[in-house]
Design a protein around this motif. Structure first.
Motif, PDB file in Angstrom:
ATOM      1  N   ARG A  30       0.807  -1.224   0.000  1.00 14.04           N
ATOM      2  CA  ARG A  30       0.000   0.000   0.000  1.00 14.04           C
ATOM      3  C   ARG A  30       0.838   1.271   0.000  1.00 14.04           C
ATOM      4  N   ALA A  31       2.140   1.150   0.183  1.00 13.20           N
ATOM      5  CA  ALA A  31       3.052   2.281   0.038  1.00 13.20           C
ATOM      6  C   ALA A  31       4.440   1.726  -0.248  1.00 13.20           C
ATOM      7  N   THR A  32       5.230   2.470  -1.021  1.00 14.68           N
ATOM      8  CA  THR A  32       6.588   2.046  -1.339  1.00 14.68           C
ATOM      9  C   THR A  32       7.539   3.221  -1.188  1.00 14.68           C
ATOM     10  N   GLU A  33       8.793   2.910  -0.907  1.00 14.33           N
ATOM     11  CA  GLU A  33       9.858   3.921  -0.868  1.00 14.33           C
ATOM     12  C   GLU A  33      11.131   3.297  -1.388  1.00 14.33           C
ATOM     13  N   ALA A  34      11.709   3.873  -2.406  1.00 14.32           N
ATOM     14  CA  ALA A  34      12.998   3.400  -2.899  1.00 14.32           C
ATOM     15  C   ALA A  34      14.054   3.578  -1.801  1.00 14.32           C
ATOM     16  N   ARG A  35      15.007   2.665  -1.759  1.00 16.64           N
ATOM     17  CA  ARG A  35      16.045   2.700  -0.735  1.00 16.64           C
ATOM     18  C   ARG A  35      17.337   3.283  -1.289  1.00 16.64           C
ATOM     19  N   PRO A  36      18.114   3.980  -0.461  1.00 18.24           N
ATOM     20  CA  PRO A  36      19.390   4.531  -0.941  1.00 18.24           C
ATOM     21  C   PRO A  36      20.314   3.434  -1.457  1.00 18.24           C
ATOM     22  N   SER A  37      21.119   3.778  -2.433  1.00 18.90           N
ATOM     23  CA  SER A  37      21.985   2.792  -3.083  1.00 18.90           C
ATOM     24  C   SER A  37      23.045   2.233  -2.146  1.00 18.90           C
ATOM     25  N   TRP A  38      23.365   2.959  -1.065  1.00 20.79           N
ATOM     26  CA  TRP A  38      24.469   2.517  -0.211  1.00 20.79           C
ATOM     27  C   TRP A  38      24.077   1.425   0.782  1.00 20.79           C
ATOM     28  N   GLY A  39      22.803   1.166   0.999  1.00 21.01           N
ATOM     29  CA  GLY A  39      22.387   0.088   1.907  1.00 21.01           C
ATOM     30  C   GLY A  39      22.898   0.304   3.327  1.00 21.01           C
ATOM     31  N   TYR A  40      22.281   1.256   4.038  1.00 21.86           N
ATOM     32  CA  TYR A  40      22.824   1.672   5.329  1.00 21.86           C
ATOM     33  C   TYR A  40      22.975   0.512   6.319  1.00 21.86           C
ATOM     34  N   GLY A  61      12.960   1.602  17.523  1.00 26.00           N
ATOM     35  CA  GLY A  61      12.627   0.319  18.137  1.00 26.00           C
ATOM     36  C   GLY A  61      13.760  -0.675  18.083  1.00 26.00           C
ATOM     37  N   GLY A  62      14.943  -0.245  17.644  1.00 24.89           N
ATOM     38  CA  GLY A  62      16.118  -1.115  17.609  1.00 24.89           C
ATOM     39  C   GLY A  62      16.213  -2.011  16.392  1.00 24.89           C
ATOM     40  N   GLU A  63      15.275  -1.864  15.437  1.00 26.34           N
ATOM     41  CA  GLU A  63      15.216  -2.805  14.328  1.00 26.34           C
ATOM     42  C   GLU A  63      16.462  -2.760  13.438  1.00 26.34           C
ATOM     43  N   VAL A  64      16.955  -1.561  13.133  1.00 29.04           N
ATOM     44  CA  VAL A  64      18.108  -1.454  12.238  1.00 29.04           C
ATOM     45  C   VAL A  64      19.369  -1.967  12.929  1.00 29.04           C
ATOM     46  N   TYR A 248       8.857  12.401  -2.715  1.00 34.19           N
ATOM     47  CA  TYR A 248      10.278  12.038  -2.769  1.00 34.19           C
ATOM     48  C   TYR A 248      10.929  12.271  -1.404  1.00 34.19           C
ATOM     49  N   SER A 249      11.539  11.211  -0.885  1.00 33.85           N
ATOM     50  CA  SER A 249      12.297  11.336   0.358  1.00 33.85           C
ATOM     51  C   SER A 249      13.717  11.787   0.047  1.00 33.85           C
ATOM     52  N   ALA A 250      14.384  12.369   1.026  1.00 29.05           N
ATOM     53  CA  ALA A 250      15.774  12.806   0.886  1.00 29.05           C
ATOM     54  C   ALA A 250      16.606  12.137   1.972  1.00 29.05           C
ATOM     55  N   ARG A 251      17.706  11.541   1.570  1.00 24.12           N
ATOM     56  CA  ARG A 251      18.591  10.865   2.517  1.00 24.12           C
ATOM     57  C   ARG A 251      20.036  11.235   2.199  1.00 24.12           C
ATOM     58  N   HIS A 252      20.857  11.373   3.248  1.00 20.82           N
ATOM     59  CA  HIS A 252      22.288  11.506   3.014  1.00 20.82           C
ATOM     60  C   HIS A 252      23.068  10.684   4.022  1.00 20.82           C
ATOM     61  N   LEU A 253      24.204  10.201   3.575  1.00 21.84           N
ATOM     62  CA  LEU A 253      25.049   9.288   4.337  1.00 21.84           C
ATOM     63  C   LEU A 253      26.321  10.004   4.754  1.00 21.84           C
ATOM     64  N   PHE A 254      26.564  10.013   6.064  1.00 16.79           N
ATOM     65  CA  PHE A 254      27.770  10.626   6.621  1.00 16.79           C
ATOM     66  C   PHE A 254      28.766   9.555   7.048  1.00 16.79           C
ATOM     67  N   ASP A 255      30.008   9.740   6.652  1.00 13.27           N
ATOM     68  CA  ASP A 255      31.135   8.954   7.147  1.00 13.27           C
ATOM     69  C   ASP A 255      32.124   9.972   7.718  1.00 13.27           C
ATOM     70  N   VAL A 256      32.157  10.077   9.042  1.00 11.56           N
ATOM     71  CA  VAL A 256      32.853  11.166   9.728  1.00 11.56           C
ATOM     72  C   VAL A 256      33.871  10.568  10.696  1.00 11.56           C
TER      73      VAL A 256
END
Length: 265
Positions: A30-40, A61-64, A248-256
């Motif tokens: 009933r809803a979809t969201e494309a996932r970022p290419s980096w696979g967090y 909830g600790g799922e990730v 459209y969702s917006a996501r960014h990946l930080f490696d710091v």
């Protein structure tokens, strides 16, 4: 999912689904969201395998973290701690992560992290409300890493502005990744990598919209079915006539990285 079902039935269903945790499996079909290419989550698992002491900030909830720990075993950290600010999620995360040997600490999202200086060599976070770069820098050991997926600017604003109308520039541009980079560097951290993507979302019935806005409460603050019933009904009719509502969702990946301590002269 919505064929031959009334607006009232769908809204009642979306309003009844529990909102604890970050399990989005209810949206299947009933809803979809494309996932970022980096696979967090998979990338976080690889980081966990090489870490000794890990903190997951605002774990939900600790799922990730649970998924990442499962992928990292048996090469997993000696110490794993998570923070969470919403009481129902604290209970959910504790039950899920305890079998993994992880400790969940109740801590408000905007408060200082309740840990000693230089306690962790890896800090993770998926979708923090607002990164406390000063606190991240403080609890990281020299040479340690902050690896996180953040929500970017104007995320799902097609839906937000459908309900709230056009938003001012300061709201539309909040969570800008380059501004966050500057804040991280001001805290003494080095940004080794920063990637950003915008990702297609589809809402296929009004129940999915209702549940999403109840679950992701900062999208339309104070959202209730009663307050927004006319807009919900109009959106239901639009979906029935034209098909899924697209956003459209917006996501960014930080490696710091926290720099190594300079050797004494």
């Amino acid at each position: 999912m919505s064929a031959h079902r009334t607006f009232e039935d769908l809204v009642a269903e979306g309003a009844a689904v529990p909102t604890e945790g970050w399990d989005f499996s209810w949206f299947e079909g009933r809803a979809t969201e494309a996932r970022p290419s980096w696979g967090y989550a998979r990338s976080a698992a690889r980081r966990l395998a090489g870490a000794e002491a890990v903190l997951d900030v605002q774990t939900g909830g600790g799922e990730v973290l649970d998924f990442a720990l499962g992928r990292a075993e048996p090469a997993r950290p000696v110490l794993v701690v998570a923070t969470e600010g919403w009481p129902p999620n604290v209970a959910k995360a504790t039950a899920l992560l305890r079998p993994r040997g992880a400790v969940v600490v109740a801590a408000p999202d905007d408060a200082p992290l309740p840990f000693a200086d230089e306690a962790f060599d890896l800090v993770l976070s998926r979708h923090p409300v607002r990164p406390r770069w000063d606190e991240i820098a403080r609890v990281l050991r020299p040479g340690g890493t902050y690896f996180a997926q953040h929500v970017g600017p104007r995320s799902v604003f097609e839906l937000v502005e459908y309900f709230l109308g056009p938003q001012p520039p300061e709201v539309r541009e909040a969570r800008d990744p380059e501004r966050e980079r500057a804040d991280a560097e001001a805290a003494g951290l080095e940004v080794a990598g920063l990637r950003a993507e915008r990702l297609r979302m589809e809402f296929r019935d009004i129940a999915a919209v209702v549940h999403f806005l109840r679950k992701v409460v900062w999208m339309v603050p104070g959202f209730t079915v009663e307050a927004y019933e006319p807009r919900l009904r109009a959106l239901h009719e639009r979906i029935e006539e034209r098909g899924p509502f697209v956003a459209y969702s917006a996501r960014h990946l930080f490696d710091v990285r926290k720099p190594e301590r300079a050797p004494r002269a």
